[in-house]
Motif scaffolding. Structure first.
Motif, PDB file in Angstrom:
ATOM      1  N   ALA A 272       0.875  -1.181   0.000  1.00 39.66           N
ATOM      2  CA  ALA A 272       0.000   0.000   0.000  1.00 39.66           C
ATOM      3  C   ALA A 272       0.910   1.228   0.000  1.00 39.66           C
ATOM      4  CB  ALA A 272      -0.878   0.006   1.240  1.00 39.66           C
ATOM      5  N   VAL A 273       0.379   2.352  -0.443  1.00 39.83           N
ATOM      6  CA  VAL A 273       1.199   3.569  -0.454  1.00 39.83           C
ATOM      7  C   VAL A 273       0.791   4.455   0.718  1.00 39.83           C
ATOM      8  CG1 VAL A 273       1.841   5.628  -1.765  1.00 39.83           C
ATOM      9  CG2 VAL A 273       1.568   3.444  -2.936  1.00 39.83           C
ATOM     10  N   GLN A 274       1.785   4.803   1.552  1.00 38.02           N
ATOM     11  CA  GLN A 274       1.541   5.708   2.688  1.00 38.02           C
ATOM     12  C   GLN A 274       2.503   6.880   2.542  1.00 38.02           C
ATOM     13  OE1 GLN A 274       2.021   2.365   5.701  1.00 38.02           O
ATOM     14  NE2 GLN A 274       0.450   3.575   6.722  1.00 38.02           N
ATOM     15  N   ALA A 275       1.951   8.072   2.520  1.00 38.77           N
ATOM     16  CA  ALA A 275       2.758   9.294   2.348  1.00 38.77           C
ATOM     17  C   ALA A 275       3.748   9.155   1.193  1.00 38.77           C
ATOM     18  CB  ALA A 275       3.486   9.631   3.650  1.00 38.77           C
ATOM     19  N   GLY A 276       3.269   8.571   0.099  1.00 36.87           N
ATOM     20  CA  GLY A 276       4.095   8.478  -1.099  1.00 36.87           C
ATOM     21  C   GLY A 276       5.126   7.358  -1.086  1.00 36.87           C
ATOM     22  N   ARG A 277       5.171   6.589   0.007  1.00 36.76           N
ATOM     23  CA  ARG A 277       6.149   5.493   0.075  1.00 36.76           C
ATOM     24  C   ARG A 277       5.414   4.159   0.155  1.00 36.76           C
ATOM     25  NH1 ARG A 277      10.897   7.457   2.394  1.00 36.76           N
ATOM     26  NH2 ARG A 277      11.838   5.631   1.410  1.00 36.76           N
ATOM     27  N   SER A 278       5.997   3.126  -0.457  1.00 39.27           N
ATOM     28  CA  SER A 278       5.376   1.801  -0.433  1.00 39.27           C
ATOM     29  C   SER A 278       5.518   1.152   0.933  1.00 39.27           C
ATOM     30  CB  SER A 278       6.042   0.894  -1.456  1.00 39.27           C
ATOM     31  OG  SER A 278       5.641   1.263  -2.749  1.00 39.27           O
ATOM     32  N   SER A 279       4.414   0.614   1.442  1.00 44.45           N
ATOM     33  CA  SER A 279       4.467  -0.206   2.650  1.00 44.45           C
ATOM     34  C   SER A 279       4.175  -1.632   2.236  1.00 44.45           C
ATOM     35  CB  SER A 279       3.409   0.237   3.660  1.00 44.45           C
ATOM     36  OG  SER A 279       3.693   1.525   4.114  1.00 44.45           O
ATOM     37  N   PHE A 280       4.990  -2.559   2.695  1.00 42.27           N
ATOM     38  CA  PHE A 280       4.775  -3.984   2.423  1.00 42.27           C
ATOM     39  C   PHE A 280       4.425  -4.632   3.747  1.00 42.27           C
ATOM     40  CE2 PHE A 280       7.670  -2.327  -0.745  1.00 42.27           C
ATOM     41  CZ  PHE A 280       7.172  -2.843  -1.929  1.00 42.27           C
ATOM     42  N   TYR A 281       3.396  -5.499   3.755  1.00 41.31           N
ATOM     43  CA  TYR A 281       2.950  -6.062   5.033  1.00 41.31           C
ATOM     44  C   TYR A 281       2.143  -7.333   4.824  1.00 41.31           C
ATOM     45  CZ  TYR A 281      -1.448  -3.927   3.630  1.00 41.31           C
ATOM     46  OH  TYR A 281      -2.562  -3.592   2.922  1.00 41.31           O
ATOM     47  N   CYS A 282       2.001  -8.096   5.913  1.00 44.12           N
ATOM     48  CA  CYS A 282       1.130  -9.269   5.922  1.00 44.12           C
ATOM     49  C   CYS A 282      -0.038  -8.942   6.840  1.00 44.12           C
ATOM     50  CB  CYS A 282       1.892 -10.497   6.438  1.00 44.12           C
ATOM     51  SG  CYS A 282       0.769 -11.886   6.742  1.00 44.12           S
ATOM     52  N   GLU A 283      -1.248  -8.986   6.298  1.00 43.09           N
ATOM     53  CA  GLU A 283      -2.383  -8.518   7.122  1.00 43.09           C
ATOM     54  C   GLU A 283      -2.780  -9.533   8.204  1.00 43.09           C
ATOM     55  OE1 GLU A 283      -5.529  -7.541   4.470  1.00 43.09           O
ATOM     56  OE2 GLU A 283      -5.624  -9.536   3.580  1.00 43.09           O
ATOM     57  N   ILE A 284      -2.231 -10.753   8.126  1.00 46.82           N
ATOM     58  CA  ILE A 284      -2.507 -11.730   9.183  1.00 46.82           C
ATOM     59  C   ILE A 284      -1.474 -11.586  10.313  1.00 46.82           C
ATOM     60  CG2 ILE A 284      -2.681 -14.209   9.721  1.00 46.82           C
ATOM     61  CD1 ILE A 284      -4.962 -13.205   7.937  1.00 46.82           C
ATOM     62  N   CYS A 285      -0.205 -11.481   9.941  1.00 43.42           N
ATOM     63  CA  CYS A 285       0.871 -11.382  10.952  1.00 43.42           C
ATOM     64  C   CYS A 285       0.883 -10.019  11.641  1.00 43.42           C
ATOM     65  CB  CYS A 285       2.233 -11.623  10.317  1.00 43.42           C
ATOM     66  SG  CYS A 285       2.465 -13.305   9.726  1.00 43.42           S
ATOM     67  N   GLN A 286       0.406  -8.984  10.985  1.00 41.35           N
ATOM     68  CA  GLN A 286       0.499  -7.618  11.530  1.00 41.35           C
ATOM     69  C   GLN A 286      -0.874  -7.064  11.853  1.00 41.35           C
ATOM     70  OE1 GLN A 286       3.463  -6.910   8.073  1.00 41.35           O
ATOM     71  NE2 GLN A 286       3.730  -5.136   9.412  1.00 41.35           N
ATOM     72  N   LYS A 287      -1.056  -6.730  13.127  1.00 39.43           N
ATOM     73  CA  LYS A 287      -2.378  -6.226  13.563  1.00 39.43           C
ATOM     74  C   LYS A 287      -2.269  -4.795  14.082  1.00 39.43           C
ATOM     75  CE  LYS A 287      -4.686  -9.991  12.726  1.00 39.43           C
ATOM     76  NZ  LYS A 287      -5.596 -10.033  11.588  1.00 39.43           N
TER      77      LYS A 287
END
Ligand SMILES: [Zn+2]
Length: 287
Positions: A272-287
């Motif tokens: 996803a893009v946050q403040a113009g920068r890409s965020s990479f994440y796992c929506e199960i591991c990260q709450k």
């Protein structure tokens, strides 16, 4: 962009090659990068001894025997190379500063995109760019790790209380904590199991402590693994800019999360893009 571990590796390389060297000459090949390169650099540095290399966030500070310090920032694409100044020395493309020492070494500051900074300031003062900077994520040598973590945790807990914005963007703010860029923030949040979208002010003390421990473990691993590629920055003219680290989420959009796989789940890593920068994440591991 070089982040804290890369800059720390460069600092160590410079220390190894140039400590106690006396500067013979300085050549400024252009008048400005992101800001102007001081015109006094050439005269102020000649015949002074290099006594220390410090790092603050992503800045390298070269301390001299005459009470002055040279500040380097590598910007987006900068690098510093040190090589013998004898027959093999050649001016590189995009080289903006050359420092020769009487001991026969040559420091070259190279920066194709010119977002870097070279500046000069009295050692007993704090440079403007460093004044607002948050604390270092790693303890100084000799400092007890767990007491450093506790102090940093108290500080961040207070600081985060005022931040309604996401933890991802908060951690990228150098005024909150120094030296972290997009890669290490994405990876630390994954390791701590915290979603990049979580508001910083909602994090509990225990979560912040886990985040600090994650940041430190990733940074230390990166510094360790960078030892072998140090020559790419300071000994040769290699182009390689990053260590060969195995990332969990960074740059892995669409791939399966390894942590989930180990638990028998097939979860795809998202971007996803946050403040113009890409965020990479796992929506199960990260709450
Ligand atoms: Zn996962």
């Amino acid at each position: 962009m070089p982040e804290l571990p890369e800059v720390e590796i460069i600092r160590r390389g410079l220390e190894k090659k140039l400590i106690n060297h006396t500067i013979q000459s300085v050549q400024r090949h252009r008048i400005n990068l992101r800001q102007s390169i001081p015109i006094t650099l050439e005269t102020c540095l000649a015949n002074t001894r290099i006594i220390k290399f410090n790092r603050r966030g992503k800045y390298i500070l070269m301390e001299l025997s005459n009470g002055l310090t040279v500040l380097f920032h590598l910007g987006m694409s900068g690098k510093i190379i040190v090589q013998p100044s004898g027959s093999g020395y050649e001016k590189q493309k995009h080289e903006h500063l050359t420092i020769l020492t009487y001991e026969g070494e040559c420091l070259q500051f190279i920066d194709p995109r010119r977002f870097g900074i070279i500046d000069l300031f009295p050692t007993n003062t704090t440079h403007n760019l460093l004044k607002m900077m948050g604390p270092e994520p790693l303890p100084d040598t000799g400092i007890n790790v767990s007491s450093h973590q506790a102090i940093l945790c108290d500080y961040l807990h207070e600081k985060f209380k005022l931040k309604k914005q996401s933890i991802k963007n908060t951690m990228l703010d150098q005024r909150v904590i120094a030296g972290l860029g997009n890669i290490y923030v994405c990876e630390s949040l994954f390791l701590a199991g915290i979603s990049p979208f979580q508001s910083a002010c909602e994090l509990k003390r225990q979560e912040i402590l886990l985040l600090i421990q994650s940041i430190q473990s990733i940074l230390l691993k990166a510094i360790e693994s960078g030892g072998s590629s140090m020559r790419d920055y300071v000994h040769s003219n290699g182009e390689k800019g990053y260590f060969q680290m195995q990332w969990n989420v960074y740059g892995k959009e669409g791939e399966l999360c390894n942590y989930c796989l180990q638990k028998g789940r097939k979860t795809v890593i998202k971007r996803a893009v946050q403040a113009g920068r890409s965020s990479f994440y796992c929506e199960i591991c990260q709450k």
